[in-house]
Design a protein around this motif. Structure first.
Motif, mmCIF file in Angstrom:
data_model
loop_
_atom_site.group_PDB
_atom_site.id
_atom_site.type_symbol
_atom_site.label_atom_id
_atom_site.label_comp_id
_atom_site.label_asym_id
_atom_site.label_seq_id
_atom_site.Cartn_x
_atom_site.Cartn_y
_atom_site.Cartn_z
ATOM 1 N N ASP A 13 -30.129 -8.286 -31.111
ATOM 2 C CA ASP A 13 -30.945 -9.197 -31.905
ATOM 3 C C ASP A 13 -32.217 -8.469 -32.316
ATOM 4 O O ASP A 13 -32.992 -8.025 -31.468
ATOM 5 N N THR A 14 -32.441 -8.330 -33.616
ATOM 6 C CA THR A 14 -33.660 -7.725 -34.150
ATOM 7 C C THR A 14 -34.309 -8.731 -35.102
ATOM 8 O O THR A 14 -34.208 -8.609 -36.325
ATOM 9 N N PRO A 15 -34.991 -9.729 -34.551
ATOM 10 C CA PRO A 15 -35.506 -10.826 -35.377
ATOM 11 C C PRO A 15 -36.676 -10.407 -36.266
ATOM 12 O O PRO A 15 -37.370 -9.425 -35.989
ATOM 13 N N TYR A 55 -41.283 -15.137 -28.703
ATOM 14 C CA TYR A 55 -39.910 -14.635 -28.652
ATOM 15 C C TYR A 55 -39.734 -13.324 -29.413
ATOM 16 O O TYR A 55 -39.151 -12.366 -28.882
ATOM 17 N N THR A 56 -40.192 -13.270 -30.661
ATOM 18 C CA THR A 56 -39.918 -12.054 -31.438
ATOM 19 C C THR A 56 -40.626 -10.847 -30.824
ATOM 20 O O THR A 56 -40.070 -9.737 -30.804
ATOM 21 N N ARG A 64 -38.679 -9.888 -27.690
ATOM 22 C CA ARG A 64 -37.345 -9.369 -27.992
ATOM 23 C C ARG A 64 -37.416 -7.921 -28.461
ATOM 24 O O ARG A 64 -36.632 -7.075 -28.020
ATOM 25 N N HIS A 65 -38.379 -7.637 -29.343
ATOM 26 C CA HIS A 65 -38.507 -6.251 -29.805
ATOM 27 C C HIS A 65 -38.985 -5.343 -28.672
ATOM 28 O O HIS A 65 -38.572 -4.175 -28.591
#
Length: 737
Positions: A64-66, A75-76, A79-80
């Motif tokens: 996942d690369t939002p 979250y973003t 996540r990264h």
């Protein structure tokens, strides 16, 4: 032959270095050795198994690369951040296990980022002085590239030439250009932010064999006009003297002893890019002899960091610091492994690595694990130590006195860049890793989005950096240097003496003459051991000379429950702030008292141990019982207590106190042992320009004397004085008998 590190040196002209991969933290020979020993090196094998399970789980969940949109903790952002940690591990797993699924995972994630990055504007969050694209600040973008460079190195030969061209043209070079040329206010500085940026650009440059990027990383960007008055998001100013790049970031913040001027919390954070890039340079450009730069200060810095930890391995919270950060962090796993791998005599590192319970999955981690298997480790010995501050070691420092289970941390440093606090001659005290007298640390909930996006809170400036938040003297309710960053950055305290050769006496003394106009402060702190005392105890002498009458406050930020005082105090019906500014607005006044004797006692209880503060008091002294939390509607500050000794209308004065740790309490047997003070009387018997003498009488009636030389403190200086018709003669900075 060693290559000169001078600015503009053109050592790249011999051009193409060997393009074997991997060649950053893993080498082809290292991979060969690791594979040959798999299953026979316990610590390495255990780490490998844990990492494999972690990455296998990530692979099963997909990639996942939002599109970026959050601050830290969102979250973003997370996540990264998770992606760059995971992709690096997947890359080394591919090299070690030779399993194509890990290479494919790295390739697929890189291609997703290639597709995403070329579409990204600046990050939508606008708080940072240098906005990133994947993250809200360039700092985190640099974090990403440091880790992803290692992954790219591991799969370089797995990818086709066309795939490498696509990644380098659309992702890596634009990324490196953006965080450097696109953000010189981030990249061209001397600061931990810039160190990450330098390492990121340099490491991807090493993988791609791009000499321009490597040179940019080492020496900064040339001919860039920066706004010299621009502030970063931490309140710091851009470097004004033109120095920039990785080498400048080694040269300027580190003292010759390896102390990093921002403090141990940020030294820990910066050690990862310092050492991971240095190891990459050592592997790829050994002619630079990077680990010899500035007399090997990077390797010294690891030793220094370990000495800046308490008995539990947690870093002393000097300046901006989150409590609980320790040498179990991933940055210190990296630092210990790389330092051992590049040091000739570092067996003590192995015992730390063994405690950490993991190693890097690279050449250095293999070296550590193999040596541990061979039983080479020795206990790591932390001793009393004085660490200088400043590029040349002449801008104050930090002293740590260790005696028994006590650790006294005495700060007399330079400002500490934008992460520095205004607390000259402050101290904190630890016993077995527990805080007895605390330093507050930072006002920030790191990576907790609900609290200011995980970033620094306004209370970091209004409270944590102010002098009243620390255990030092405050004059007229004004912080040192009036909490002015530029003024504070021009000055530092000076060591008077540091003497720890005697097993029963550990002493440090330092002077501050710039924190307040026309005021000099000399603080001498000792940990003393005597046969009439259960444990060593702390003695504190703060001598103040001023040309005007002032109010002085001396706080003690203790933990625990008040047991008893030797004076009566009154509690107000309504809690009000102690003051209006300079941090005083954040303190509730819970009780107050007038001095009623020549010395006073304050006892408290914490962690089933008894503590007593004995303090010499003057006729006009007041005690203020305070608690942090006033003017804090969002509950951003901890509700910690303090006892403040206030002395009014004084020009020259001396504060003298002692802190004892003693006795114990068992909740099971409900019994207390040795719960009373061993000190019966504490008295100033001499206080002149040249000497201050203290008598300490214990409950058995035995009296000892501690005399400190306020002027001539040379080790070979001889002293001969008379106190109450008794002569005292000694050589050195102090007398204790």
């Amino acid at each position: 032959m060693a290559v000169c590190f001078s600015q503009g040196s053109d050592y790249y002209s011999d051009a193409a270095s060997d393009q074997e991969h991997p060649n950053l933290i893993l080498t082809k020979e290292g991979v060969k050795q690791i594979r040959a020993h798999l299953g026979s090196i316990p610590l390495f094998d255990e780490t490998l198994e844990k990492v494999k399970a972690e990455i296998d789980a990530e692979i099963s969940q997909g990639i996942d690369t939002p599109v970026p949109e959050d601050y830290s903790g969102g979250y973003t952002h997370e996540r990264h951040k998770r992606n760059f940690l995971v992709i690096q591990k997947a890359g080394v797993l591919y090299q070690i296990l030779n399993d194509e699924k890990y290479a494919k995972y790295v390739k697929d994630m890189l291609m997703q980022y290639e597709a995403l990055y070329k579409t990204l504007p600046q990050h939508p969050k606008t708080r940072s002085y240098a906005r990133g694209k994947l993250f809200w600040q360039c700092l985190n973008d640099a974090n990403w590239l440091v880790y992803v460079s290692q992954a790219y190195d591991c799969v370089y030969n797995y990818l086709s030439e066309e795939e490498r061209y696509k990644l380098e043209s659309n992702l890596f070079r634009p990324f490196a250009d953006y965080i450097s040329i696109g953000n010189p206010q981030f990249f061209n500085r001397v600061h931990n932010h810039s160190t990450w940026g330098n390492a990121a650009v340099g490491m991807i440059g090493l993988v791609m064999n791009d000499d321009d990027l490597i040179h940019r990383a080492l020496y900064g960007i040339k001919n860039i006009n920066l706004d010299k008055t621009a502030k970063d998001d931490d309140g710091g100013f851009i470097n004004k003297d033109g120095k920039a790049g990785f080498l400048a970031n080694i040269e300027e913040p580190f003292s010759p002893d390896g102390y990093y001027t921002e403090g141990p919390y940020y030294q820990r954070y910066a050690m990862y890019p310092f050492l991971i890039f240095a190891q990459s340079l050592q592997n790829k450009k050994p002619e630079l002899e990077i680990f010899n730069y500035k007399n090997g200060v990077l390797l010294k810095a690891v030793q220094t960091l370990l000495n800046l930890t308490d008995a539990d391995g947690e870093f002393f919270p000097l300046n901006d610091a989150q409590k609980g950060m320790s040498y179990y962090s991933r940055e210190l796993v990296t630092a210990v492994d790389i330092a051992y791998h590049n040091s000739d005599d570092a067996a003590g590192f192995l015992s730390i690595a063994k405690e950490q319970g993991q190693v890097l999955l690279d050449d250095s981690g293999f070296s550590v694990a193999l040596s541990i298997k061979k039983g080479k480790e020795k206990p790591y010995q932390k001793t009393s130590i004085n660490l200088t501050d400043g590029p040349k070691g002449d801008q104050g420092g930090v002293a740590i006195l260790r005696q028994g289970d006590l650790e006294l941390v005495f700060k007399y440093t330079a400002q500490g860049s934008s992460h520095g606090h205004y607390d000259k001659l402050s101290f904190s005290l630890f016993e077995k890793g527990d805080e007895i007298i605390q330093d507050y640390g930072l006002a920030r909930f790191v990576n907790i989005e609900q609290k200011g996006g995980g970033n620094y809170l306004k209370e970091n400036s209004s409270w944590a950096k102010q002098s009243i938040a620390h255990n030092t003297v405050i004059q007229n309710e004004i912080s040192h240097f009036n909490a002015d960053y530029e003024k504070g950055s021009k000055h530092h305290s000076d060591l008077h003496y540091f003497y720890v050769e005697n097993d029963n006496v550990k002493v440090v003394s330092a002077k501050e003459i710039n924190a307040y106009p026309e005021t000099e402060m000399l603080r001498t702190m000792a940990i003393l051991n005597g046969e009439d005392y259960e444990k060593p105890f702390m003695l504190d002498i703060m001598k103040i000379n001023s040309t005007s009458a002032n109010q002085y406050d001396l706080p003690f930020y203790y933990f625990g429950q008040i047991l008893q005082t030797s004076f009566e105090y009154k509690t107000p019906e309504i809690l009000k702030p102690l003051g209006n500014e300079n941090g005083y607005q954040h303190l509730y006044l819970e009780a107050s008292a007038k001095r009623d004797a020549d010395y006073s006692k304050f006892s408290w209880f914490n962690n089933n141990t008894f503590y007593i503060l004995t303090i010499v008091t003057n006729s006009n002294d007041e005690f203020l019982f305070t608690r942090i939390g006033a003017n804090d509607p969002e509950f951003n500050l901890r509700r910690d207590p303090a006892l403040i000794l206030r002395r009014k209308n004084c020009t020259n004065t001396t504060f003298v106190s002692a802190i004892e740790s003693h006795g114990s309490y068992s909740p099971v047997s409900e019994s207390a042992w040795n719960s009373k003070s061993n000190i019966k009387n504490l008295k100033v018997v001499l206080d002149t320009e040249d000497y201050t003498g203290i008598s300490i009488t214990n409950v058995k009636g035995n009296t000892t004397f501690f005399i400190t030389a306020n002027t001539n403190a040379a080790k070979d200086a001889t002293h001969n004085i008379t106190i109450n018709d008794i002569g005292y003669k000694w050589t050195g900075p102090y007398y204790y008998k």
